[in-house]
Scaffold this motif. Structure first.
Motif, PDB file in Angstrom:
ATOM      1  N   UNK A 111       0.852  -1.195   0.000  1.00 17.34           N
ATOM      2  CA  UNK A 111       0.000   0.000   0.000  1.00 17.34           C
ATOM      3  C   UNK A 111       0.886   1.242   0.000  1.00 17.34           C
ATOM      4  N   UNK A 112       0.383   2.265  -0.663  1.00 12.12           N
ATOM      5  CA  UNK A 112       1.156   3.498  -0.746  1.00 12.12           C
ATOM      6  C   UNK A 112       1.132   4.226   0.595  1.00 12.12           C
ATOM      7  N   UNK A 113       2.100   5.093   0.792  1.00  9.14           N
ATOM      8  CA  UNK A 113       2.188   5.866   2.043  1.00  9.14           C
ATOM      9  C   UNK A 113       1.203   7.037   1.979  1.00  9.14           C
ATOM     10  N   UNK A 114      -0.050   6.673   1.914  1.00  7.83           N
ATOM     11  CA  UNK A 114      -1.126   7.653   1.812  1.00  7.83           C
ATOM     12  C   UNK A 114      -2.338   7.106   2.561  1.00  7.83           C
ATOM     13  N   UNK A 115      -3.378   7.903   2.599  1.00  6.58           N
ATOM     14  CA  UNK A 115      -4.603   7.419   3.233  1.00  6.58           C
ATOM     15  C   UNK A 115      -5.230   6.337   2.362  1.00  6.58           C
ATOM     16  N   UNK A 153      -7.717   7.093   7.090  1.00  8.24           N
ATOM     17  CA  UNK A 153      -6.556   6.610   7.870  1.00  8.24           C
ATOM     18  C   UNK A 153      -5.401   6.274   6.936  1.00  8.24           C
ATOM     19  N   UNK A 154      -4.169   6.467   7.423  1.00  8.93           N
ATOM     20  CA  UNK A 154      -3.026   6.042   6.603  1.00  8.93           C
ATOM     21  C   UNK A 154      -3.114   4.537   6.352  1.00  8.93           C
ATOM     22  N   UNK A 156      -0.993   2.356   5.821  1.00  6.75           N
ATOM     23  CA  UNK A 156       0.023   1.493   6.427  1.00  6.75           C
ATOM     24  C   UNK A 156      -0.242   1.184   7.903  1.00  6.75           C
ATOM     25  N   UNK A 157      -1.214   1.850   8.507  1.00  4.60           N
ATOM     26  CA  UNK A 157      -1.525   1.493   9.898  1.00  4.60           C
ATOM     27  C   UNK A 157      -2.674   0.489   9.967  1.00  4.60           C
TER      28      UNK A 157
END
Lengths: 263, 235
Positions: A111-115, A153-154, A156-157
């Motif tokens: 997943x990209x570092x985005x929401x 939400x990001x 990556x979390x």
């Protein structure tokens, strides 16, 4: 589901060039591998596979570790080039337009570092969806993946299962004709696995050709119309799912299903 | 030691009083530095990304060359820019020598390789993670570069910061092409060099304190930003 995969079709069709329309109507089928071999460092990992994939069935690829299952998907997706032989879509070497009719989901979600919603917007933009349609399509995909509450939400979390649901609906954003799934539930719990399987079944019901790698016999029995069994880089067996699980023909598949160690 | 203490006291008095000369020098320093870093980022970020993602003949040599340029001696850059901008040089007609613009050009040349080399490393690592996904999505090369630059934005702040540090501390090149002309091209570093040689330690110390303070401030801001980004899993 129907709406999600088909919404905006009219608008897209209007934006398509005649060439693109022609490409759509002629399709990508059959997706064929002819004498495909893949070797690295003198070691042959895929050895002379001939295979024709047609729409309408869910094809599950099984086999022990190192059999070449993930490599086979990557060769079909064009992420790797065969050392010998060829992969063709509708009898031709696939061009960019043909390649964009397939999507792939990886074992480990990327997943990209985005929401979450920015991940989907990025995918829709990459797939050429007009800007005016993106927000509506994104919201439909969020609903499809039951990700509405996580939209901001990001990515990556998120948990592994949520990330994989995001990966699934992101792949479906492409409105693919062929969906390649490389053990998408390998590290997921039963609940997350069930959610992914539901998405796979829904996509298949919408006419998306599924080619999925799994080690999980139960999952294969739930999802497969046919099974492709790979062993040591070769296609050891291809059979309808019922027949394969009732009476596998190859010794390797028999041993695998009986849980014996395949060395 | 007593003189040293007095110089410090005078330096703080200059800073606290907002001395006009001091403020003018600080303002010019910041203008030159920020513009040079902005230009270096405009060139170095895409250049570093192309070196990370591109597959073309000579890529390895280009990478080695950019890395080598990180250690470029400032006085050599200053000399090169001087020769280009001097009235006998190919760009002499522009009459940029001994202007802030010449200083910006020199600093841009010094900072660009730093930004490009650090960007290449950051983007190459991220590309390893995203490569198969983006290729499976049919992303075009330009789209891949844009995606990687955006997603690496917090890490790339470090590259920009390294460039800012280099530009803020730079003296050799800007003194050659700027000439350290009072009220025209006098910046913090060149003033410190000049005032120290004249024995005017209070102004030199005042500027030195501000220079160090700026460096700490920028580092703190970037560290804070990166920390929040990491906590939010964007980094």
């Amino acid at each position: 589901m129907h709406d999600v995969l088909n919404s905006g079709t009219a608008a897209r069709a209007a934006a398509e060039t005649p060439l693109e329309k022609s490409g759509e109507s002629s399709g990508i089928w059959p997706v064929a591998l002819q004498g495909v071999r893949f070797a690295v460092g003198g070691k042959t990992l895929i050895d002379g596979i001939d295979l024709r994939l047609l729409p309408g069935t869910r094809s599950i690829i099984m086999g022990p570790n190192g059999a070449g299952k993930s490599l086979l998907l990557r060769l079909v997706a064009g992420l790797l080039q065969p050392t010998a032989g060829e992969v063709t879509f509708a009898g031709k070497a696939p061009d960019g337009t043909a390649r964009r009719r397939l999507a792939m989901v990886f074992q480990r979600p990327v997943v990209l570092r985005r929401s979450v919603k920015a991940n989907l917007t990025h995918a829709l933009k990459t797939y050429g969806v007009p800007r005016a349609e993106r927000a509506a399509r994104r919201d439909q995909l969020l609903a499809l993946g039951q990700l509405e509450n996580l939209a901001d939400r990001p990515a990556r979390v998120l948990s592994g299962g949520e990330q994989q649901r995001l990966s699934m609906v992101r792949a479906l954003a492409a409105k693919p004709a062929l969906l390649l799934l490389d053990e998408p539930t390998a590290s997921l719990d039963p609940q997350a696995t069930a959610a992914i399987e539901t998405l796979v079944s829904q996509a298949a019901a919408e006419g998306v050709k599924i080619v999925m790698v799994t080690h999980d016999r139960g999952q294969a029995e739930r999802l497969a119309d046919e099974v492709l069994f790979l062993h040591r880089g070769q296609l050891a067996e291809r059979a309808p799912a019922d027949a394969f699980f009732a009476q596998p023909q190859s010794a390797a598949a028999q041993a695998y299903l009986e849980g014996r160690l395949l060395l | 030691m007593q003189d040293f203490g007095a110089a410090f006291a005078q330096a703080f008095a200059l800073i606290l009083s907002g001395d006009a000369d001091l403020m003018e020098i600080i303002a010019l320093s910041l203008r030159v530095t920020v513009l040079a870093v902005a230009m270096a980022c405009a060139i170095g970020l895409p250049l570093g990304a192309v070196l990370a993602v591109g597959r073309f003949p000579g890529r390895g040599a280009a990478t080695v060359f950019v890395n080598a340029l990180m250690g470029l001696p400032p006085v050599v850059v200053g000399l090169g820019v001087y020769l280009m901008l001097s009235s006998a040089g190919p760009l002499g007609v522009l009459q940029l020598l001994y202007t802030p613009t010449a200083m910006i050009i020199a600093q841009t040349i010094l900072v660009t390789p730093i930004v490009a080399a650090l960007t290449r490393q950051v983007i190459e690592d991220l590309h390893g993670e995203y490569d198969e996904l983006l290729r499976s999505m049919g992303a075009r090369r330009l789209g891949v570069v844009a995606t990687l630059l955006w997603d690496a934005r917090y890490s790339l702040l470090t590259a920009a910061l390294a460039g800012l540090g280099r530009a803020l501390a730079e003296v050799g090149a800007v003194i050659i092409v700027g000439g350290n002309i009072n009220h025209v091209t006098r910046v913090m570093t060149t003033t410190i060099a000049l005032e120290t040689s004249k024995g005017n330690l209070s102004l030199a110390l005042g500027l030195g304190i501000i220079l160090v303070g700026l460096s700490i401030l920028v580092n703190g801001l970037v560290m804070g930003l990166r920390g929040s980004a990491a906590r939010m899993a964007y980094a």
